[in-house]
Scaffold this motif. Structure first.
Motif, PDB file in Angstrom:
ATOM      1  N   LEU A  73      -7.922  -1.669  -4.147  1.00 23.47           N
ATOM      2  CA  LEU A  73      -9.357  -1.877  -4.000  1.00 23.47           C
ATOM      3  C   LEU A  73      -9.716  -3.069  -3.135  1.00 23.47           C
ATOM      4  CD1 LEU A  73     -12.378  -0.865  -4.513  1.00 23.47           C
ATOM      5  CD2 LEU A  73     -12.113  -2.399  -6.471  1.00 23.47           C
ATOM      6  N   ALA A  74     -10.515  -2.810  -2.004  1.00 25.27           N
ATOM      7  CA  ALA A  74     -10.996  -3.793  -1.213  1.00 25.27           C
ATOM      8  C   ALA A  74     -12.481  -3.488  -0.926  1.00 25.27           C
ATOM      9  CB  ALA A  74     -10.190  -3.883   0.039  1.00 25.27           C
ATOM     10  N   ALA A  75     -13.020  -4.511  -0.083  1.00 21.12           N
ATOM     11  CA  ALA A  75     -14.606  -4.370   0.002  1.00 21.12           C
ATOM     12  C   ALA A  75     -14.926  -5.360   1.140  1.00 21.12           C
ATOM     13  CB  ALA A  75     -15.397  -4.292  -1.053  1.00 21.12           C
ATOM     14  N   THR A  76     -16.306  -5.101   1.570  1.00 24.85           N
ATOM     15  CA  THR A  76     -16.856  -6.177   2.421  1.00 24.85           C
ATOM     16  C   THR A  76     -17.300  -7.153   1.408  1.00 24.85           C
ATOM     17  OG1 THR A  76     -18.957  -4.896   2.244  1.00 24.85           O
ATOM     18  CG2 THR A  76     -17.435  -4.645   4.464  1.00 24.85           C
ATOM     19  N   PRO A  77     -17.536  -8.282   1.714  1.00 19.04           N
ATOM     20  CA  PRO A  77     -17.953  -9.420   0.794  1.00 19.04           C
ATOM     21  C   PRO A  77     -19.185  -9.047  -0.276  1.00 19.04           C
ATOM     22  CG  PRO A  77     -17.194 -10.397   3.020  1.00 19.04           C
ATOM     23  CD  PRO A  77     -17.335  -8.953   3.003  1.00 19.04           C
ATOM     24  N   PHE A  78     -19.211  -9.455  -1.383  1.00 21.08           N
ATOM     25  CA  PHE A  78     -20.209  -9.191  -2.377  1.00 21.08           C
ATOM     26  C   PHE A  78     -21.108 -10.496  -2.241  1.00 21.08           C
ATOM     27  CE2 PHE A  78     -17.091  -5.867  -3.735  1.00 21.08           C
ATOM     28  CZ  PHE A  78     -18.080  -4.765  -3.866  1.00 21.08           C
ATOM     29  N   SER A  91     -26.592 -18.681  -4.960  1.00 27.00           N
ATOM     30  CA  SER A  91     -25.902 -17.525  -4.428  1.00 27.00           C
ATOM     31  C   SER A  91     -24.365 -17.774  -4.254  1.00 27.00           C
ATOM     32  CB  SER A  91     -26.644 -16.967  -3.511  1.00 27.00           C
ATOM     33  OG  SER A  91     -26.480 -17.554  -2.111  1.00 27.00           O
ATOM     34  N   THR A  92     -23.668 -16.882  -4.297  1.00 24.92           N
ATOM     35  CA  THR A  92     -22.340 -16.853  -3.914  1.00 24.92           C
ATOM     36  C   THR A  92     -21.725 -15.577  -3.074  1.00 24.92           C
ATOM     37  OG1 THR A  92     -19.915 -17.666  -4.684  1.00 24.92           O
ATOM     38  CG2 THR A  92     -21.378 -16.202  -5.951  1.00 24.92           C
ATOM     39  N   LYS A  93     -20.690 -15.779  -2.619  1.00 28.58           N
ATOM     40  CA  LYS A  93     -20.201 -14.501  -1.950  1.00 28.58           C
ATOM     41  C   LYS A  93     -18.641 -14.379  -2.682  1.00 28.58           C
ATOM     42  CE  LYS A  93     -22.578 -14.125   2.325  1.00 28.58           C
ATOM     43  NZ  LYS A  93     -22.385 -13.883   3.900  1.00 28.58           N
ATOM     44  N   HIS A  94     -18.222 -13.430  -2.725  1.00 24.62           N
ATOM     45  CA  HIS A  94     -16.760 -13.243  -3.151  1.00 24.62           C
ATOM     46  C   HIS A  94     -16.079 -11.848  -2.444  1.00 24.62           C
ATOM     47  CE1 HIS A  94     -16.991 -10.005  -6.299  1.00 24.62           C
ATOM     48  NE2 HIS A  94     -18.086 -10.619  -6.502  1.00 24.62           N
ATOM     49  N   LEU A  95     -14.682 -12.132  -2.582  1.00 27.25           N
ATOM     50  CA  LEU A  95     -13.980 -10.913  -2.255  1.00 27.25           C
ATOM     51  C   LEU A  95     -12.771 -10.712  -3.593  1.00 27.25           C
ATOM     52  CD1 LEU A  95     -12.937 -11.533   1.527  1.00 27.25           C
ATOM     53  CD2 LEU A  95     -14.232  -9.722   0.537  1.00 27.25           C
ATOM     54  N   PRO A  96     -12.814  -9.533  -4.181  1.00 26.64           N
ATOM     55  CA  PRO A  96     -12.165  -9.061  -5.224  1.00 26.64           C
ATOM     56  C   PRO A  96     -11.032  -8.160  -5.164  1.00 26.64           C
ATOM     57  CG  PRO A  96     -14.079  -7.775  -5.284  1.00 26.64           C
ATOM     58  CD  PRO A  96     -14.261  -8.384  -3.785  1.00 26.64           C
ATOM     59  N   PRO A  97     -10.236  -8.419  -4.193  1.00 33.78           N
ATOM     60  CA  PRO A  97      -9.039  -7.321  -3.932  1.00 33.78           C
ATOM     61  C   PRO A  97      -8.266  -7.092  -5.364  1.00 33.78           C
ATOM     62  CG  PRO A  97      -8.442  -9.440  -3.072  1.00 33.78           C
ATOM     63  CD  PRO A  97      -9.854  -9.407  -3.326  1.00 33.78           C
ATOM     64  N   THR A  98      -8.090  -6.113  -5.768  1.00 34.36           N
ATOM     65  CA  THR A  98      -7.286  -5.452  -7.082  1.00 34.36           C
ATOM     66  C   THR A  98      -6.247  -4.426  -6.625  1.00 34.36           C
ATOM     67  OG1 THR A  98      -9.835  -5.692  -8.016  1.00 34.36           O
ATOM     68  CG2 THR A  98      -8.081  -4.403  -9.108  1.00 34.36           C
ATOM     69  N   VAL A  99      -4.922  -4.979  -6.987  1.00 30.11           N
ATOM     70  CA  VAL A  99      -4.234  -3.871  -7.151  1.00 30.11           C
ATOM     71  C   VAL A  99      -3.684  -3.256  -8.668  1.00 30.11           C
ATOM     72  CG1 VAL A  99      -1.687  -3.711  -6.289  1.00 30.11           C
ATOM     73  CG2 VAL A  99      -3.256  -5.211  -5.122  1.00 30.11           C
ATOM     74  N   THR A 100      -3.340  -2.259  -8.595  1.00 36.35           N
ATOM     75  CA  THR A 100      -3.173  -1.367  -9.826  1.00 36.35           C
ATOM     76  C   THR A 100      -1.928  -0.312  -9.635  1.00 36.35           C
ATOM     77  OG1 THR A 100      -4.739   0.439  -9.342  1.00 36.35           O
ATOM     78  CG2 THR A 100      -5.660  -1.388 -10.671  1.00 36.35           C
ATOM     79  N   LEU A 101      -1.437  -0.113 -10.865  1.00 38.51           N
ATOM     80  CA  LEU A 101      -0.462   1.159 -10.762  1.00 38.51           C
ATOM     81  C   LEU A 101      -1.331   2.209 -11.412  1.00 38.51           C
ATOM     82  CD1 LEU A 101       2.464   2.119 -10.614  1.00 38.51           C
ATOM     83  CD2 LEU A 101       2.807   1.106 -13.020  1.00 38.51           C
ATOM     84  N   GLN A 102      -1.295   3.414 -10.851  1.00 38.60           N
ATOM     85  CA  GLN A 102      -2.064   4.401 -11.086  1.00 38.60           C
ATOM     86  C   GLN A 102      -0.931   5.328 -11.810  1.00 38.60           C
ATOM     87  OE1 GLN A 102      -4.018   5.541  -7.412  1.00 38.60           O
ATOM     88  NE2 GLN A 102      -5.641   4.034  -7.659  1.00 38.60           N
ATOM     89  N   TYR A 103      -1.526   6.325 -12.676  1.00 30.51           N
ATOM     90  CA  TYR A 103      -0.998   7.438 -13.188  1.00 30.51           C
ATOM     91  C   TYR A 103      -1.933   8.602 -12.725  1.00 30.51           C
ATOM     92  CZ  TYR A 103       0.839  11.050 -16.346  1.00 30.51           C
ATOM     93  OH  TYR A 103       1.238  12.266 -16.739  1.00 30.51           O
ATOM     94  N   HIS A 104      -1.254   9.467 -12.122  1.00 36.03           N
ATOM     95  CA  HIS A 104      -2.431  10.629 -11.680  1.00 36.03           C
ATOM     96  C   HIS A 104      -1.818  12.296 -12.583  1.00 36.03           C
ATOM     97  CE1 HIS A 104      -4.009   9.335  -7.943  1.00 36.03           C
ATOM     98  NE2 HIS A 104      -2.920   8.305  -8.256  1.00 36.03           N
ATOM     99  N   PHE A 105      -2.916  12.638 -13.446  1.00 38.72           N
ATOM    100  CA  PHE A 105      -2.778  13.663 -14.212  1.00 38.72           C
ATOM    101  C   PHE A 105      -2.447  15.089 -13.530  1.00 38.72           C
ATOM    102  CE2 PHE A 105      -5.031  10.724 -16.383  1.00 38.72           C
ATOM    103  CZ  PHE A 105      -4.600  10.652 -17.741  1.00 38.72           C
ATOM    104  N   ASN A 106      -1.312  15.777 -13.614  1.00 42.96           N
ATOM    105  CA  ASN A 106      -1.195  17.012 -13.161  1.00 42.96           C
ATOM    106  C   ASN A 106      -2.169  17.925 -13.603  1.00 42.96           C
ATOM    107  OD1 ASN A 106       0.837  16.329 -11.269  1.00 42.96           O
ATOM    108  ND2 ASN A 106       2.546  16.453 -12.918  1.00 42.96           N
ATOM    109  N   THR A 107      -2.981  18.651 -12.865  1.00 44.40           N
ATOM    110  CA  THR A 107      -4.077  19.724 -13.275  1.00 44.40           C
ATOM    111  C   THR A 107      -3.948  20.913 -12.455  1.00 44.40           C
ATOM    112  OG1 THR A 107      -5.509  18.912 -11.479  1.00 44.40           O
ATOM    113  CG2 THR A 107      -5.861  17.711 -13.553  1.00 44.40           C
TER     114      THR A 107
END
Length: 196
Positions: A73-78, A91-107
């Motif tokens: 997950l990435a974004a322009t600065p909040f 006020s403040t600005k920040h960048l919150p990059p997030t890395v996850t291991l995802q499990y996708h359900f077989n539907t």
């Protein structure tokens, strides 16, 4: 005739399943509006508050196999307004990059729900305060997510994602240490997805 009909329906079902299933090596890119809603209480026993902000969000998944993927997950600065007892003090600005291991359900449908867990890194910058020199340290913390893609065609789809991140930052004002500011935001993103 019945055998031919059954064979035809089986073939259509198989093709449909292949068309909408994620496979190893697939890349899904999502873009949309991402809103950060800080849910934690800050320093000074909850008198310090950090406001919401919405920016352009960018989210991507690389499929390791048909169920596991790596999400980023990435974004322009909040940018967040900081208030003390309801009055804006900075006020403040920040960048919150997030890395996850995802499990996708077989539907085997166009609806692709997933969940994930990983780590968040938040870098604060451009801190401003009417009270003096404000400094917020960067933060590492766990993160979880849930969401779904709904395929509209072979490549295009709609996406909704929700993340929770444990963001705690050490605050200083004019060099003096304040309490830990617990931001702990919930991030909502709605947008479009494209599968490569």
């Amino acid at each position: 005739m019945k055998k031919a009909l059954v064979a035809g329906l089986t073939l259509i079902a198989a093709v449909s399943t292949q068309a909408f299933a994620y496979e190893q090596g697939d890349m899904v890119v999502r873009v949309g509006a991402a809103m950060v809603h800080p849910a934690g209480d800050g320093a000074l026993k909850g008198a310090l508050d950090v406001g919401n902000n919405t920016q352009l969000g960018l989210d991507g998944t690389y499929m390791l196999n048909n169920q596991l993927g790596i999400g980023v997950l990435a974004a322009t600065p909040f940018k967040h307004d900081i208030t003390l007892n309801g009055a804006k003090i900075g006020s403040t600005k920040h960048l919150p990059p997030t890395v996850t291991l995802q499990y996708h359900f077989n539907t085997n449908t166009q609806f692709h729900p997933y969940v994930g867990a990983g780590i968040n890194y938040t870098q604060f910058f451009t801190e401003r305060s009417s009270l003096g020199d404000l400094e917020l340290k960067h933060s590492f913390g766990p993160a979880v997510e849930a969401g779904f893609d709904y395929e509209l065609s072979k490549n295009w789809g709609a996406n909704l994602g929700i993340w929770y991140a444990d963001i705690d930052t050490k605050a200083k004002l004019n060099g003096a240490k304040l309490d830990t500011v617990k931001i702990d935001p919930v991030v909502y993103m709605i947008g479009a997805s494209y599968k490569f």
